[in-house]
Design a protein around this motif. Structure first.
Motif, PDB file in Angstrom:
ATOM      1  N   ASP A 286      -4.222 -50.845 -55.167  1.00 29.62           N
ATOM      2  CA  ASP A 286      -2.893 -50.727 -54.569  1.00 29.62           C
ATOM      3  C   ASP A 286      -2.175 -49.772 -55.505  1.00 29.62           C
ATOM      4  O   ASP A 286      -1.817 -50.147 -56.623  1.00 29.62           O
ATOM      5  N   HIS A 287      -2.000 -48.533 -55.069  1.00 23.59           N
ATOM      6  CA  HIS A 287      -1.588 -47.530 -56.063  1.00 23.59           C
ATOM      7  C   HIS A 287      -0.190 -47.790 -56.610  1.00 23.59           C
ATOM      8  O   HIS A 287       0.161 -47.278 -57.668  1.00 23.59           O
ATOM      9  N   TYR A 288       0.594 -48.644 -55.937  1.00 25.98           N
ATOM     10  CA  TYR A 288       1.909 -48.951 -56.499  1.00 25.98           C
ATOM     11  C   TYR A 288       1.785 -49.629 -57.866  1.00 25.98           C
ATOM     12  O   TYR A 288       2.638 -49.482 -58.715  1.00 25.98           O
ATOM     13  N   LEU A 289       0.701 -50.367 -58.066  1.00 23.81           N
ATOM     14  CA  LEU A 289       0.538 -51.071 -59.347  1.00 23.81           C
ATOM     15  C   LEU A 289       0.257 -50.111 -60.491  1.00 23.81           C
ATOM     16  O   LEU A 289       0.352 -50.488 -61.657  1.00 23.81           O
ATOM     17  N   GLY A 290      -0.099 -48.875 -60.169  1.00 24.91           N
ATOM     18  CA  GLY A 290      -0.345 -47.895 -61.224  1.00 24.91           C
ATOM     19  C   GLY A 290       0.895 -47.095 -61.571  1.00 24.91           C
ATOM     20  O   GLY A 290       0.875 -46.287 -62.507  1.00 24.91           O
ATOM     21  N   LYS A 291       1.976 -47.295 -60.834  1.00 33.01           N
ATOM     22  CA  LYS A 291       3.182 -46.508 -61.126  1.00 33.01           C
ATOM     23  C   LYS A 291       3.790 -46.981 -62.440  1.00 33.01           C
ATOM     24  O   LYS A 291       3.819 -48.178 -62.733  1.00 33.01           O
ATOM     25  N   GLU A 292       4.284 -46.019 -63.215  1.00 33.06           N
ATOM     26  CA  GLU A 292       4.797 -46.335 -64.547  1.00 33.06           C
ATOM     27  C   GLU A 292       5.878 -47.411 -64.524  1.00 33.06           C
ATOM     28  O   GLU A 292       5.854 -48.345 -65.306  1.00 33.06           O
TER      29      GLU A 292
ATOM     30  N   ARG B 119       2.047 -53.344 -42.037  1.00 35.62           N
ATOM     31  CA  ARG B 119       0.698 -53.373 -42.611  1.00 35.62           C
ATOM     32  C   ARG B 119       0.503 -52.255 -43.637  1.00 35.62           C
ATOM     33  O   ARG B 119      -0.217 -52.410 -44.611  1.00 35.62           O
ATOM     34  N   ASP B 120       1.146 -51.107 -43.388  1.00 33.80           N
ATOM     35  CA  ASP B 120       0.924 -49.936 -44.235  1.00 33.80           C
ATOM     36  C   ASP B 120       1.602 -50.088 -45.600  1.00 33.80           C
ATOM     37  O   ASP B 120       1.072 -49.624 -46.613  1.00 33.80           O
ATOM     38  N   MET B 121       2.756 -50.711 -45.638  1.00 29.25           N
ATOM     39  CA  MET B 121       3.533 -50.744 -46.889  1.00 29.25           C
ATOM     40  C   MET B 121       3.897 -52.158 -47.352  1.00 29.25           C
ATOM     41  O   MET B 121       3.870 -52.439 -48.544  1.00 29.25           O
TER      42      MET B 121
ATOM     43  N   LEU C 149      11.613 -46.735 -59.069  1.00 31.43           N
ATOM     44  CA  LEU C 149      10.188 -46.366 -59.157  1.00 31.43           C
ATOM     45  C   LEU C 149      10.003 -44.882 -58.949  1.00 31.43           C
ATOM     46  O   LEU C 149       9.108 -44.269 -59.526  1.00 31.43           O
ATOM     47  N   GLN C 150      10.766 -44.331 -58.016  1.00 27.75           N
ATOM     48  CA  GLN C 150      10.664 -42.903 -57.739  1.00 27.75           C
ATOM     49  C   GLN C 150      11.813 -42.477 -56.856  1.00 27.75           C
ATOM     50  O   GLN C 150      12.296 -43.313 -56.084  1.00 27.75           O
ATOM     51  N   PRO C 151      12.308 -41.266 -56.906  1.00 26.54           N
ATOM     52  CA  PRO C 151      11.985 -40.307 -57.964  1.00 26.54           C
ATOM     53  C   PRO C 151      12.788 -40.711 -59.211  1.00 26.54           C
ATOM     54  O   PRO C 151      13.507 -41.703 -59.158  1.00 26.54           O
TER      55      PRO C 151
ATOM     56  N   ALA D 200      11.549 -46.267 -49.436  1.00 31.29           N
ATOM     57  CA  ALA D 200      12.026 -45.387 -48.373  1.00 31.29           C
ATOM     58  C   ALA D 200      11.331 -44.043 -48.502  1.00 31.29           C
ATOM     59  O   ALA D 200      11.124 -43.549 -49.604  1.00 31.29           O
ATOM     60  N   GLU D 201      10.982 -43.477 -47.367  1.00 38.83           N
ATOM     61  CA  GLU D 201      10.346 -42.154 -47.369  1.00 38.83           C
ATOM     62  C   GLU D 201      11.091 -41.258 -46.393  1.00 38.83           C
ATOM     63  O   GLU D 201      11.520 -41.713 -45.333  1.00 38.83           O
ATOM     64  N   SER D 202      11.207 -39.976 -46.735  1.00 40.73           N
ATOM     65  CA  SER D 202      11.832 -39.051 -45.791  1.00 40.73           C
ATOM     66  C   SER D 202      10.771 -38.415 -44.893  1.00 40.73           C
ATOM     67  O   SER D 202      11.087 -37.867 -43.851  1.00 40.73           O
TER      68      SER D 202
ATOM     69  N   GLU E 129     -10.086 -48.751 -50.950  1.00 43.93           N
ATOM     70  CA  GLU E 129      -8.729 -48.294 -50.664  1.00 43.93           C
ATOM     71  C   GLU E 129      -8.123 -49.195 -49.607  1.00 43.93           C
ATOM     72  O   GLU E 129      -8.821 -49.756 -48.763  1.00 43.93           O
ATOM     73  N   LYS E 130      -6.823 -49.338 -49.616  1.00 46.83           N
ATOM     74  CA  LYS E 130      -6.156 -50.048 -48.541  1.00 46.83           C
ATOM     75  C   LYS E 130      -6.162 -49.169 -47.294  1.00 46.83           C
ATOM     76  O   LYS E 130      -6.340 -47.962 -47.456  1.00 46.83           O
ATOM     77  N   PRO E 131      -5.982 -49.633 -46.096  1.00 49.57           N
ATOM     78  CA  PRO E 131      -5.724 -51.031 -45.760  1.00 49.57           C
ATOM     79  C   PRO E 131      -7.022 -51.820 -45.702  1.00 49.57           C
ATOM     80  O   PRO E 131      -8.038 -51.311 -45.228  1.00 49.57           O
TER      81      PRO E 131
ATOM     82  N   ASN F  15       1.012 -54.817 -48.680  1.00 45.52           N
ATOM     83  CA  ASN F  15       0.398 -54.500 -49.966  1.00 45.52           C
ATOM     84  C   ASN F  15       1.471 -54.137 -51.006  1.00 45.52           C
ATOM     85  O   ASN F  15       1.819 -54.943 -51.851  1.00 45.52           O
ATOM     86  N   HIS F  16       1.993 -52.904 -50.894  1.00 41.87           N
ATOM     87  CA  HIS F  16       2.864 -52.403 -51.968  1.00 41.87           C
ATOM     88  C   HIS F  16       4.082 -53.307 -52.212  1.00 41.87           C
ATOM     89  O   HIS F  16       4.367 -53.696 -53.338  1.00 41.87           O
ATOM     90  N   LEU F  17       4.807 -53.629 -51.148  1.00 39.89           N
ATOM     91  CA  LEU F  17       6.061 -54.359 -51.378  1.00 39.89           C
ATOM     92  C   LEU F  17       5.804 -55.798 -51.816  1.00 39.89           C
ATOM     93  O   LEU F  17       6.523 -56.339 -52.667  1.00 39.89           O
TER      94      LEU F  17
ATOM     95  N   GLY G  16      10.425 -47.675 -44.711  1.00 37.60           N
ATOM     96  CA  GLY G  16      10.481 -46.907 -43.475  1.00 37.60           C
ATOM     97  C   GLY G  16      10.201 -45.443 -43.698  1.00 37.60           C
ATOM     98  O   GLY G  16      10.320 -44.920 -44.812  1.00 37.60           O
ATOM     99  N   LYS G  17       9.798 -44.802 -42.619  1.00 36.81           N
ATOM    100  CA  LYS G  17       9.590 -43.350 -42.611  1.00 36.81           C
ATOM    101  C   LYS G  17      10.859 -42.691 -42.071  1.00 36.81           C
ATOM    102  O   LYS G  17      11.609 -43.311 -41.307  1.00 36.81           O
ATOM    103  N   ARG G  18      11.022 -41.422 -42.415  1.00 39.29           N
ATOM    104  CA  ARG G  18      12.157 -40.627 -41.925  1.00 39.29           C
ATOM    105  C   ARG G  18      13.504 -41.266 -42.245  1.00 39.29           C
ATOM    106  O   ARG G  18      14.421 -41.274 -41.421  1.00 39.29           O
TER     107      ARG G  18
ATOM    108  N   GLY H 208       0.453 -35.904 -37.498  1.00 42.33           N
ATOM    109  CA  GLY H 208      -0.998 -35.874 -37.669  1.00 42.33           C
ATOM    110  C   GLY H 208      -1.622 -37.203 -38.066  1.00 42.33           C
ATOM    111  O   GLY H 208      -2.810 -37.285 -38.323  1.00 42.33           O
ATOM    112  N   ARG H 209      -0.838 -38.268 -38.161  1.00 39.65           N
ATOM    113  CA  ARG H 209      -1.404 -39.559 -38.618  1.00 39.65           C
ATOM    114  C   ARG H 209      -1.396 -40.614 -37.520  1.00 39.65           C
ATOM    115  O   ARG H 209      -1.549 -41.793 -37.790  1.00 39.65           O
ATOM    116  N   ARG H 210      -1.179 -40.197 -36.261  1.00 40.66           N
ATOM    117  CA  ARG H 210      -0.994 -41.201 -35.212  1.00 40.66           C
ATOM    118  C   ARG H 210      -2.203 -42.131 -35.089  1.00 40.66           C
ATOM    119  O   ARG H 210      -2.042 -43.341 -34.896  1.00 40.66           O
TER     120      ARG H 210
HETATM  121  C1  BG6 Z   1       0.454 -45.205 -48.727  1.00 43.81           C
HETATM  122  C2  BG6 Z   1       0.813 -45.275 -47.273  1.00 43.81           C
HETATM  123  O1  BG6 Z   1      -0.211 -46.369 -49.125  1.00 43.81           O
HETATM  124  O2  BG6 Z   1       1.623 -45.045 -49.497  1.00 43.81           O
HETATM  125  C3  BG6 Z   1       1.586 -44.047 -46.840  1.00 43.81           C
HETATM  126  O3  BG6 Z   1      -0.364 -45.369 -46.487  1.00 43.81           O
HETATM  127  C4  BG6 Z   1       2.770 -43.823 -47.761  1.00 43.81           C
HETATM  128  O4  BG6 Z   1       2.040 -44.178 -45.496  1.00 43.81           O
HETATM  129  C5  BG6 Z   1       2.348 -43.864 -49.225  1.00 43.81           C
HETATM  130  O5  BG6 Z   1       3.341 -42.569 -47.449  1.00 43.81           O
HETATM  131  C6  BG6 Z   1       3.553 -43.834 -50.135  1.00 43.81           C
HETATM  132  O6  BG6 Z   1       3.136 -43.694 -51.462  1.00 43.81           O
HETATM  133  P1  BG6 Z   1       4.109 -43.097 -52.561  1.00 43.81           P
HETATM  134  O7  BG6 Z   1       3.353 -43.216 -53.834  1.00 43.81           O
HETATM  135  O8  BG6 Z   1       4.386 -41.683 -52.157  1.00 43.81           O
HETATM  136  O9  BG6 Z   1       5.347 -43.945 -52.517  1.00 43.81           O
END
Ligand code: BG6
Length: 483
Positions: free
Chosen positions: A170-176, A227-229, A370-372, A208-210, A140-142, A232-234, A336-338, A215-217
């Motif tokens: 990299d779970h983004y590669l599994g998205k439809e 590093r988180d997004m 990609l979503q939603p 973008a995430e809301s 799993e990443k990272p 890898n994903h982007l 980004g978060k929030r 709990g993840r500090r």
């Molecule tokens: C993970 C990150 O790899 O992807 C998380 O560690 C993030 O911080 C998540 O929330 C986002 O995935 P998805 O599939 O909800 O866009």
């Protein structure tokens, strides 16, 4: 030929990833006939649970979030739990006992744990004699925090498993929609002639995430959005947009083309990082009408430290792919978060017509959502109905996957787990890809870490720091926002 019975061993089997993603995905694979009779899911953790306790925990925590419960009891019967502490040799005996006599099966070790445990786990598994020729390992990443860290992990795991047995997920590669991007590009003839710098002005990739990071500090202070997004994903999405057509849809051909893109990225080093990147951190604000705390005030067992003050919860980068096809076409990445809503998309912004005979024409835009609401939307200019002067309006030509195909859209993990079980690594990252991505990210991180400046604050529920808008505005461009 149905699937053959396999043993799937999840290290981190009581963790968040297993509970939220892996077990629901495996359940759906099971219902769809993807797991052979006799396939076992063996969860490992340090807790002293037995099989019945673990099944009870999964029943209580996983089942309520599923769509449907057909075949649930049969799925539960596949589950086992073995207490394992990888730091002691004795910890392995229980697992060895369970696997004994099943050496001829495909064996998948899924490491859903922090990367520091990857090496010790692999060594322990080998010393306990559990690594068979039919074994695979999923990481799993990272994968590390920088290039050197990633290389060290790759060396450690590579000392025990052959590269062909290593599946870096990299779970983004599994998205439809991500897989559909390849189909869109390489199974249609009309796009390829215009998929280059002659017709495309720029590309935007947004995740973008809301949600925030309550709990993840512990993890997030060390990671941050880059590093988180982005690492890898982007960057993976960028590769799929920018890569040359592979000669075959096979494991090496696709990954060869992706790695060429990563190696063509113009390095963002030294002062360039100040000009081409932006980092932000959310402060208190309103998301979906509810007040939420800033990053430093998120509830967590770890109090905020200096690392918390310095970590970015938003990152934006202006990247350039230095090759013939993409010369002069900026790729803008942001995550980004929030932010106001959860929205991941790739926007391909075309250039304007070479000669405008109608006033008011705006350039075409292709949005891959990609979503939603996975789908593809092309904005075209059309004439507003009516007599009198011609008035133009952009209208969308839209394909919504849920309307076009009535089937349930599977979660990314379902697709990827099935690929691991059948031994297909095409959608997994090869060692050279991961390392090329870190090689490009490292100088940006170094610049940020060496700077006295803190990330730019942005109130939760807004679209990120002002600097992210300036990043595009100075070239006369703007981010595509929700319509
Ligand atoms: C993970 C990150 O790899 O992807 C998380 O560690 C993030 O911080 C998540 O929330 C986002 O995935 P998805 O599939 O909800 O866009």
């Amino acid at each position: 030929n149905g699937p053959a019975p396999a043993d799937l061993i999840i290290f981190g089997g009581t963790g968040d990833l297993a509970m939220r993603k892996l077990l629901p995905a495996l359940y759906h694979c099971d219902v769809d006939g993807g797991l052979a009779p006799g396939t076992r899911i063996i969860a490992l953790s340090r807790s002293g649970l037995d099989d019945a306790d673990y099944r009870g925990k999964v029943d209580a925590e996983v089942r309520p979030a599923l769509h449907g419960s057909e075949g649930w009891d049969a799925f539960l019967r596949r589950l086992r739990h073995v207490p394992v502490d990888v730091t002691t040799p004795e910890g392995w005996a229980g697992l060895a006992g369970l696997l004994a006599g099943h050496e001829d099966r495909d064996r998948v070790f899924y490491l859903a744990s922090p990367p520091l445990a990857f090496g010790p786990f692999c060594r322990g598994a080998r010393e306990a004699g559990l690594v068979t020729p039919g074994s695979r390992v999923v990481l799993e990443k990272p994968l590390g925090r920088d290039l050197a860290g990633a290389q060290a992990i790759n060396d450690e795991v590579g000392a025990i498993f052959d590269e062909s047995q290593i599946f870096r997920i990299d779970h983004y590669l599994g998205k439809e929609t991500v897989q559909n991007l390849l189909v869109l590009r390489f199974a249609n003839s009309f796009l390829e002639p215009i998929w280059n710098s002659r017709w495309i002005d720029h590309v935007q990739i947004t995740a973008a995430e809301s949600v925030g990071t309550p709990g993840r500090r512990g993890y997030y202070d060390q990671a941050g959005a880059l590093r988180d997004m982005v690492q890898n994903h982007l960057l993976q999405l960028l590769c799929l947009v920018a890569m040359e057509p592979p000669s075959r849809n096979d494991r090496e051909a696709v990954r060869d083309e992706k790695v060429k893109v990563l190696r063509s990225l113009r390095p963002v080093t030294g002062a360039d990082a100040d000009r081409f990147t932006v980092r932000g951190q959310y402060t208190h604000g309103l998301v979906d009408g509810a007040e939420v705390p800033g990053y430093l005030d998120e509830p967590d067992k770890n109090p905020p430290t200096d690392a918390s003050r310095r970590v970015e919860t938003f990152a934006a980068v202006h990247a350039e792919v230095d090759n013939w096809r993409w010369a002069g076409v900026p790729f803008f990445l942001r995550s980004g978060k929030r932010l106001p809503s959860r929205r991941s998309e790739i926007v391909v912004q075309f250039k304007n017509v070479p000669h405008a005979i109608f006033p008011g024409a705006t350039p075409n835009r292709l949005v891959l959502r990609l979503q939603p609401d996975e789908g593809i939307h092309l904005s075209l200019m059309a004439k507003e109905p009516g007599a009198g002067d011609i008035a133009l309006r952009p209208v969308p030509l839209s394909l919504s996957f849920s309307d076009a195909f009535s089937a349930r859209v599977p979660d990314a993990y379902e697709r990827l787990l099935m690929d691991v079980l059948s031994g297909n690594p095409t959608l997994f990252m090869r060692r050279d890809e991961v390392e090329a991505a870190w090689r490009w990210i490292d100088p940006i991180v170094r610049r940020w870490e060496g700077s006295a400046a803190l990330p730019e604050p942005y109130p939760a529920g807004t679209s990120g720091p002002a600097g992210a808008h300036d990043l595009l505005a100075r070239g006369g461009r703007a981010w595509h926002e929700e319509e």
